[in-house]
Motif scaffolding. Structure first.
Motif, PDB file in Angstrom:
ATOM      1  N   UNK A 205      24.864 -19.134  -1.892  1.00  0.00           N
ATOM      2  CA  UNK A 205      25.892 -20.177  -1.918  1.00  0.00           C
ATOM      3  C   UNK A 205      26.926 -19.938  -3.021  1.00  0.00           C
ATOM      4  N   UNK A 206      26.601 -19.058  -3.955  1.00  0.00           N
ATOM      5  CA  UNK A 206      27.488 -18.826  -5.091  1.00  0.00           C
ATOM      6  C   UNK A 206      28.328 -17.563  -4.933  1.00  0.00           C
ATOM      7  N   UNK A 207      28.238 -16.892  -3.805  1.00  0.00           N
ATOM      8  CA  UNK A 207      29.017 -15.665  -3.612  1.00  0.00           C
ATOM      9  C   UNK A 207      30.496 -16.004  -3.442  1.00  0.00           C
ATOM     10  N   UNK A 208      31.316 -15.335  -4.220  1.00  0.00           N
ATOM     11  CA  UNK A 208      32.763 -15.553  -4.168  1.00  0.00           C
ATOM     12  C   UNK A 208      33.485 -14.406  -3.478  1.00  0.00           C
ATOM     13  N   UNK A 209      32.980 -13.171  -3.675  1.00  0.00           N
ATOM     14  CA  UNK A 209      33.658 -11.997  -3.112  1.00  0.00           C
ATOM     15  C   UNK A 209      32.634 -10.899  -2.850  1.00  0.00           C
ATOM     16  N   UNK A 210      32.850 -10.138  -1.776  1.00  0.00           N
ATOM     17  CA  UNK A 210      31.982  -9.016  -1.428  1.00  0.00           C
ATOM     18  C   UNK A 210      32.848  -7.770  -1.249  1.00  0.00           C
ATOM     19  N   UNK A 211      32.441  -6.656  -1.858  1.00  0.00           N
ATOM     20  CA  UNK A 211      33.181  -5.402  -1.749  1.00  0.00           C
ATOM     21  C   UNK A 211      32.232  -4.271  -1.374  1.00  0.00           C
ATOM     22  N   UNK A 212      32.738  -3.260  -0.616  1.00  0.00           N
ATOM     23  CA  UNK A 212      31.925  -2.063  -0.396  1.00  0.00           C
ATOM     24  C   UNK A 212      31.664  -1.374  -1.731  1.00  0.00           C
ATOM     25  N   UNK A 217      26.120   0.716  -0.488  1.00  0.00           N
ATOM     26  CA  UNK A 217      25.763  -0.581  -1.060  1.00  0.00           C
ATOM     27  C   UNK A 217      26.939  -1.542  -1.028  1.00  0.00           C
ATOM     28  N   UNK A 218      26.718  -2.712  -1.602  1.00  0.00           N
ATOM     29  CA  UNK A 218      27.761  -3.728  -1.699  1.00  0.00           C
ATOM     30  C   UNK A 218      27.829  -4.235  -3.135  1.00  0.00           C
ATOM     31  N   UNK A 227      28.794  -9.967 -11.566  1.00  0.00           N
ATOM     32  CA  UNK A 227      28.979  -8.940 -10.536  1.00  0.00           C
ATOM     33  C   UNK A 227      27.651  -8.218 -10.341  1.00  0.00           C
ATOM     34  N   UNK A 228      27.104  -8.309  -9.130  1.00  0.00           N
ATOM     35  CA  UNK A 228      25.766  -7.804  -8.840  1.00  0.00           C
ATOM     36  C   UNK A 228      25.841  -6.807  -7.695  1.00  0.00           C
ATOM     37  N   UNK A 229      25.204  -5.659  -7.890  1.00  0.00           N
ATOM     38  CA  UNK A 229      25.154  -4.654  -6.836  1.00  0.00           C
ATOM     39  C   UNK A 229      24.017  -4.967  -5.874  1.00  0.00           C
ATOM     40  N   UNK A 230      24.317  -4.912  -4.577  1.00  0.00           N
ATOM     41  CA  UNK A 230      23.284  -4.985  -3.549  1.00  0.00           C
ATOM     42  C   UNK A 230      22.978  -3.552  -3.129  1.00  0.00           C
ATOM     43  N   UNK A 231      21.746  -3.135  -3.294  1.00  0.00           N
ATOM     44  CA  UNK A 231      21.364  -1.759  -3.004  1.00  0.00           C
ATOM     45  C   UNK A 231      21.609  -1.415  -1.536  1.00  0.00           C
ATOM     46  N   UNK A 232      21.682  -0.147  -1.244  1.00  0.00           N
ATOM     47  CA  UNK A 232      21.985   0.300   0.117  1.00  0.00           C
ATOM     48  C   UNK A 232      20.989  -0.280   1.121  1.00  0.00           C
ATOM     49  N   UNK A 233      19.695  -0.202   0.782  1.00  0.00           N
ATOM     50  CA  UNK A 233      18.686  -0.720   1.711  1.00  0.00           C
ATOM     51  C   UNK A 233      18.816  -2.215   1.893  1.00  0.00           C
ATOM     52  N   UNK A 234      19.050  -2.939   0.804  1.00  0.00           N
ATOM     53  CA  UNK A 234      19.187  -4.387   0.899  1.00  0.00           C
ATOM     54  C   UNK A 234      20.512  -4.782   1.544  1.00  0.00           C
ATOM     55  N   UNK A 239      23.666  -7.710   5.596  1.00  0.00           N
ATOM     56  CA  UNK A 239      24.612  -7.779   6.713  1.00  0.00           C
ATOM     57  C   UNK A 239      23.976  -8.421   7.930  1.00  0.00           C
ATOM     58  N   UNK A 240      22.690  -8.118   8.169  1.00  0.00           N
ATOM     59  CA  UNK A 240      21.988  -8.745   9.296  1.00  0.00           C
ATOM     60  C   UNK A 240      21.854 -10.255   9.075  1.00  0.00           C
ATOM     61  N   UNK A 241      21.543 -10.639   7.838  1.00  0.00           N
ATOM     62  CA  UNK A 241      21.338 -12.039   7.520  1.00  0.00           C
ATOM     63  C   UNK A 241      22.636 -12.829   7.632  1.00  0.00           C
TER      64      UNK A 241
END
Length: 244
Positions: A205-212, A217-218, A227-234, A239-241
């Motif tokens: 609910x707190x996400x403001x922006x998403x970048x490749x 990863x994201x 600013x938090x990195x989402x690992x490639x696997x996650x 994206x599915x979620x």
């Protein structure tokens, strides 16, 4: 209460037995000088309580506990070293007694054993509560040193692993709690809280922006600037979620 003493020092075992004599509810059913002996006796005697030394030849006290198959007895650690206290309570120890054992401290420890035994209903309620999945509307009690908070979970934007602790990020506060990130993940609603990587769980609910980001990863930016990195696997799960 059926009790086993585990300590590699014979004199320490004898002294503890002497100190336990006034406590008639404590029935000493055996003693062991190392973890291997203790594992055999635990299997044979099914003690309800261990007085357990930490530093012993071979497996130490913590390794002994992780080797027990089935339900482990309650544990009171007895040791000459105070640096293991935090780890001891990660094993849900009832108490942690420093050698030489003080009679009054032992009395307090036995009282804790009796309280623990006399409140099965309260324990069952606590266990049920601890297994409840927590959502953003739930409020949680947080204590860090002398400071305490009663905070709605939805206000916590980020959980950050710090070794044996987790740092909670809400408002301008960043308290530490003695929990593992894995244990918190098991209790948090997966529709709101997402494991971004090995060290972070984010509040969606707190996400403001998403970048490749690198390697598939994201990179997410949370309200407040984290600013938090989402690992490639996650990132694949993310994206599915989040997709229609």
């Amino acid at each position: 209460m059926r009790t086993l003493i585990v300590d590699d020092e014979r004199l320490a075992r004898n002294e503890l037995k002497r100190l336990l004599e006034p406590f008639h509810k404590i029935e000493i059913v055996g003693e062991a000088s190392n973890a291997e002996e203790a594992l055999v006796l635990i299997d044979d005697l099914q003690p309800e309580l261990l007085f357990l030394d930490i530093q012993m030849p071979g497996k130490n006290g913590f390794e002994l506990l992780t080797s027990i198959e089935g339900k482990a007895p309650e544990v009171i650690f007895t040791t000459a070293y105070d640096e293991y206290a935090i780890k001891a309570f990660e094993f849900n120890a009832l108490d942690y007694l420093l050698k030489p054992i003080d009679g009054e401290r032992l009395k307090d420890a036995i009282a804790r054993v009796e309280e623990n035994q006399s409140a099965p209903e309260e324990t069952a309620v606590a266990n049920e509560r601890s297994e409840k999945i927590l959502g953003e509307q739930d409020q949680v009690f947080v204590k860090d040193g002398e400071k305490c908070w009663f905070v709605k979970l939805g206000k916590i934007r980020l959980f950050e692993s710090m070794g044996n602790y987790v740092r909670l990020h809400f408002d301008d506060q960043k308290p530490l709690v003695l929990k593992s990130l894995n244990s918190l993940e098991d209790r948090l609603d997966p529709n709101t809280y997402f494991r971004a990587n090995r060290k972070h769980i984010i509040n969606l609910q707190w996400i403001e922006k998403i970048e490749p980001w690198f390697s598939g990863g994201l990179l997410v930016t949370l309200q407040g600037g984290d600013r938090i990195e989402i690992s490639r696997r996650q990132a694949i799960r993310f994206k599915e979620l989040m997709s229609l």
